[in-house]
Structure formats: C-alpha cells, structure tokens
Design an enzyme around this catalytic site. Structure first.
Site: not given
Lengths: 408, 408
Positions: A34, A144, A179, A181-182, A185, A240
C-alpha cells in the site's frame, strides 16, 4: 531467530529485513504494497528508483544465499494475519506496517479515519493473533517520539514516576501527539500495554525519532537493493528533504521559526536498534518502552548544517522560512531521554558532515526524478480539507501543453 | 438551546433527551438502534419492557406538548452524520452513541475491534462534522472514570501538574484503562483534545462513573416512557445487577474480594450533569474534563448495602464471592476528584436506602423477565475468545423440551 518484518517493503522495513537476514536470522516479510499505492495517489515517487519487492528478494538471495520469505497481504485482514502467524511461527514480530506520515493523516476526514483504523486495527489483530497462536512471540512495535509532544519537562522512556499529594506511582508518560497519525500510535501504545497486562504478552514499543539517510551496508550491495528516499512534503523526512532541496538549488523550506526540536537517528541505527530489541526480548507481561533516537536537533539547526555542507560542495543553498502548516510550538523546551538502547549496546552513528554530503550526492545523482512542486506543503493542520493537487506542477504543465495541442 | 443527543435511545441517552426537552431545550435524538440489536445478539433483555422509540416520542409529545426530533442512522456514516448536523444545526451535541460495555468489548477479537472502530470513527466523524459545518457547537462527550484505571495517587479531573527534574508542566492525566472498551474512550479523549487544539473546537469530556437507577421525573410520567434496566453480566451495571439478584433470591455475585472501588452516580445526576455542561460551554479551543460521579464505593460495600436493604424488605439476600473474570486490582488506593460539576451547581442525589429499596421493588415487579443465567459472568479477560451461550439456560431448557416433543 525467526523474525517477521511487517511492512518490509517500506523505508525502515526494507533496511531492517536485509540487516536481520544478513545477521543470520530467518526473516519473513509481510507487506500489502500500500505504500507504493500512496505514491501513486499523491503523484510522487521516491527519489531513488526502487525495484519491485520480488526482484529485490531474488537479488538478495543471489548475492547472499539467504532467502527472505514473502507473504503478501493486509494485516487488517485477521484471517490473512493469523494464517501467516500459524505458518511462520515467528519468535519476534517487528511491526512497521502502519501509515506513518503525519501530513497524510491530516489531508482530510477520509485520510484521518483511514490512518487510525488501519493502524489501530492492524495492531489489535496482531495482539490477538499472537495471543491465540504464538503467545511467547516478542512484539517489537514501532512507535514514535511524536507520541510525547513537547512537554515542558524532561521526556522519560515510556513511564514517569509522579509524586502527588504525598503519594507516588510510576505511570505511563502523558501523551500529547500532534497529528491524527501520531494519535494512532498513542492508541496503539495503550492497546499493547493492556494486552501485555491481561495476557502476559511481551512487547517493546520503540518510540522512534525522525529517521534520515537511505544507505545501509546491506542495501549498498547492489543497485537492485536500493532503499526508498522520500523527499516530498507528505512522506519525506526533514533532513532527506533538505538534502534534495540543496541538490537542485531550491531554498530549504523551514516551517515557521524552525525552533521545533525533535529526536533524530540514522537509518543504520534504526536497523541496529531493532536487532538489539529482538536479541533482548521483553519479559512475559512486560510492556517496555525505548526512546529510539540518538541526537536532538531543531529544524533550523538541520537546515544550517545542510547549507554549510552544500556550500562546501560548491552548491548555492538558501534557507526560506514559510508559515508553519502544522499546529506546533515553534520554540520550546525539549529534553528526551534515550539511554536504554545505548545500555543494550547501541553505538550511535551521529550526524556527520560526510553523511550529509553523501545524502546530497545521492540527491544530485537522481535529481532528474525530483519534482520541486512536491516540496511545497499542501496540507495545513488548520483546515479540515486540504486539496492536494492531483499531480505535480511539472506534470500539470505537460497536461496544459497537451490540452493546447489538442485544441489545435 | 438546540441540543442533539446521539444515542438517545439508550440508557443514559433516553433519560437525558427527556430531561433536556422538559427543560425547554430543542432536542433531536440520533440513534441507529444498535443497542437493541446487541440485546438480541446476547440473548438478553432489559428488565423493564421499553417501548419502540417512535412510540416513546409520540407519548412524550402527547404528555408534554414537546416534540423531540428523530434522526435514524449511524454516526460512523459520515454522510449521514454531516447531513444531520447541517439540517439540525445543534448548539451542543451530547455524544452517548458508543458501545459502552467493557465485557462486550472483551468477548473476542471481533468485538474488541468493532468496539474500537465504532467508537473512534464515530467520534472522529463528529469532530470533522462540527469543524466543517458547525464550528461553534459545544461537544459534550461521555468519557468514563475507567480511563484513569486505579493509580496509586489521587485522580485529578483530566490534567495533572507534574514537577520533574526541577521543571513543571500541566499534562493530561496518565491513562490506564482496563478493557478494550475503556481504551476506546481514552483514544477518543486524545483525538478530541487534539481537535480542540488545532481547530479551536470547544469540548467537555465527562468522565462518568458507574450509573445506577432507572427512574427520573420524566420517564416516571408514563409507563410508555420507561427506561432501560440492564441486569445482565454484559450491559448491567453493578448496583442494578445486585438489586435484580436480591429481587429473585439468588446470591449477589461479587467478583473476587470486591475491594474494587469506583465512582458511582444516580441517573438523575447524569441528566443534570449533562445540562450543566450544556449551559456552561467550554471556551473555543478548550478541552475541558469533568469527573462525573458523586460517591465512591467498593463493590463489596454496594453488595452489603443491597443485602441490608433487601433484608429489611423481608428478602433473603446472600453474598457470594466468585473468581474475578476481569484483570483488575481487587484492593487498591482510590481517591478521585469530582468537584467541578458541584461548583457549577450539581446537587448530588447520594445513594440512599430508599433508592435501593425502590430499585429492588422495580426488579420484583418485573421479576418474570429475569433470566438468572444472565447474571453469571461468561466473559473472562484472560481469554482471547469467550464462547457466550447463545441463549439463556431457561431458553435452552425450553429448546430441549421442544426437541424431545419433536422426537415423539
């Protein structure tokens, strides 16, 4: 040791699978690809041209004589996951198989919900499958550092001893994730802690910092083994991304003041930390938390390092401050502990100018694959719906030209 | 005020909807009737014969002249929820629309996952719908005291000020929930706190204790308005369950030592607390937490109160201790603060012998509807799969008789 790497086709997962395989472990990768689909959805691609997983595994086998088993499927499908656990009988499961981008989770309602459901259900499935089929298996879960947020006190590793009104207890460190996402977790961490308590499972939650780099000894062996290098605003990690910006001569985009301070680590330390966790499993019923990073930097400090290294390489590097698309403190106290993995043998690769130099060089080598429009943040935390452009500005130009031609 | 009651067909939701309607608020109920479906799934029924919601609302209108709007649908369906918000334009949303039983969430993998997905997605949908369509709307969310677990320090209301290594911060109180259901409420709390921070939403998280009672002034008006009274091991709360056991002369089943101490409140205080929260909304961006209970009791203390009152009523009441099907401390420190709602005007109905007397009398009145097999705990926290019997022992006997007849 028999180790399953869930999400083994991704950035950290791929490097980890090869590292553990090379160390003599019997490794299986579980992935549903995915992550590659999300690239298509967002109209982006990794800077480095990664190969299909089957090809990667064939080359790895040819080079090293080591076979990595592959199970293609989605861990939110309990039938698939439990049949995998039954068949492979892992002694450790390294769980990278989550949606791991904060901006992706903040695009809109659908992405927030899909991120939380994907991550929470995948981890719940894994807890039940381990409990039912492989109860001694050690769960090594990627959390995280973002679970903690930026409290005004020192961040401990998972727990904090609190004295309050004359009494004392050691409790889970309070969480202030930044967020959807966070948040997922944080949900996972609570679920795993509970499963360890009621079922006696053993788990290590690795609260990882921001990873940089792309090269490990293993992926260096052959061009076909090359790892992802995400430079876009959604999946690219900040160092990056700065190196890619420096490589093509666009300004390093610092969000706000750049005082946002986080823990960072080299991907070579990611793979070593996973190995350390696997080799030193948590006890039965233990929910162990390690903070997995090696150094703290502010975003502006990183930009200045990249500017300095880039200029030594003869590049012209500018730093631009743009309004922060995230809702976060732009200057704050930050002091996070990270001694547990060092005590177990981690020897950190600290951020060096030569590493930054090599990252910029990789970005220069593949600069034709960089779409500069992908640097610009398009996901604003303050909006409930963010309209990402379907493609890049470059692609849009092409489309416009075609449209004009078509009108001729 | 325009107030939406999500889950208004349930135990607390129904009493709240009537109370707010009677106080002159413009009330809309949103419900998908899944609570009634769970009764069918478990083979149980409320002790009190509740009527279909449409009939309840018709009678309410006839009695009081007050209309309560009804929107039938599932809040995990974002299209449905957002069209409701757009149409009703609530100034406050009271959110009861979650799977609220700890044992239900612990039956097996499927029930754990469905509980967390249902609760987390419903609340996420609500946050997005409020943000997009009704950003000033006050979210009044039902949390639970079970989010805190049983720490060895005093439990504060949502937040705790921590001094650590010479620095200080006020942080979310650490959470140690004790079931996949309680975990879902912790996930919700974190999600709501974040939404308030990034979008400036206003929310009150009511960490409610264990509710007892079934009668409020409003549901008393007519037999057709009667509220639920769950006595079964899955949905029945402990004091109501004890009263049902006393009514039919079976022993009060205390799990383990019975030293498990929790906060409790009368359902008449539940409805008043909701009104207080609505009348005193949180500020923009504020995530406010109130602990919503009035008294602490251990489970054994409650059993002894019921035994004492039952015996005064001429009933023979015994207390049995059975192994605790849950994983929880059977004796522990517990001191939870609960002053915020009192400061805003709550005048608690403390647990009285006359209230227990009336509860036992209700159970006596409907004793023919009690299936004693439903008292026995069939969901053990230590198992990943619990096989609940499809029906009751009484029903199974009937089935057996029929089978025998069929063989004649």
């Amino acid at each position: 040791m028999k180790i399953a790497v869930l999400g083994g086709d991704g950035y950290c997962g791929w490097a980890t699978a090869l590292y553990l395989s090379n160390k003599g472990h019997s490794v299986a990768i579980v992935d549903n690809y995915v992550r590659r689909l999300w690239d298509h959805e967002l109209g982006v691609q990794t800077l480095t041209p990664i190969r299909p997983l089957s090809e990667r595994l064939t080359v790895w086998h040819q080079l090293t004589g080591k076979a990595i088993d592959l199970f293609v499927g989605d861990i939110t499908d309990y039938d698939f996951l439990s049949s995998f656990i039954r068949s492979f009988e892992p002694e450790a499961v390294v769980h990278f198989a989550e949606q791991r981008s904060a901006p992706y989770s903040m695009i809109d309602h659908k992405h927030a919900v899909s991120t939380q459901v994907n991550n929470v259900v995948g981890t719940l499935n894994l807890l039940f499958a381990i409990r039912e089929l492989q109860p001694d298996c050690h769960l090594v879960k990627l959390g995280t550092m973002g679970e903690y947020g930026t409290p005004n006190i020192d961040i401990e590793e998972g727990y904090i001893t609190i004295e309050h009104n004359g009494r004392k207890d050691t409790l889970p460190f309070p969480k202030q994730p930044g967020s959807f996402y966070h948040l997922s977790k944080v949900h996972d961490s609570h679920n795993i802690m509970f499963a360890c308590k009621i079922w006696g499972l053993r788990a290590t939650d690795l609260n990882q910092g921001v990873v940089y780099g792309t090269v490990t000894d293993d992926v260096m062996m052959d061009e076909a083994l090359i790892n992802r290098f995400d430079y876009d605003e959604v999946f690219g990690t900040v160092l990056n991304r700065f190196c890619a910006q420096a490589a093509i001569g666009v300004p390093l985009l610092v969000y706000g003041k750049g005082g946002q301070t986080r823990g960072f680590l080299d991907i070579r330390d990611t793979v070593r930390c996973i190995e350390i966790a696997c080799n030193n499993p948590a006890g039965g019923g233990e929910f162990r938390v390690f903070n997995q990073f090696t150094e703290q930097f502010s975003v502006l400090q990183l930009a200045e390092i990249v500017k300095s290294v880039g200029e030594q390489m003869g590049l012209q590097v500018e730093i631009d401050h743009i309004p922060d698309p995230r809702v976060e403190a732009e200057s704050h106290y930050y002091n996070a502990k990270h001694s547990s993995l060092v005590k177990l043998g981690l020897e950190p690769h600290l951020l060096s100018h030569s590493l930054v130099d090599s990252l910029i060089n990789i970005a220069v080598r593949y600069q034709d694959r960089i779409d500069p429009a992908m640097f610009e943040p398009q996901v604003n935390w303050r909006h409930a719906r963010n309209q990402r452009r379907a493609g890049s500005s470059r692609k849009q130009q092409l489309l416009t030209k075609e449209a004009v031609s078509g009108a001729d």
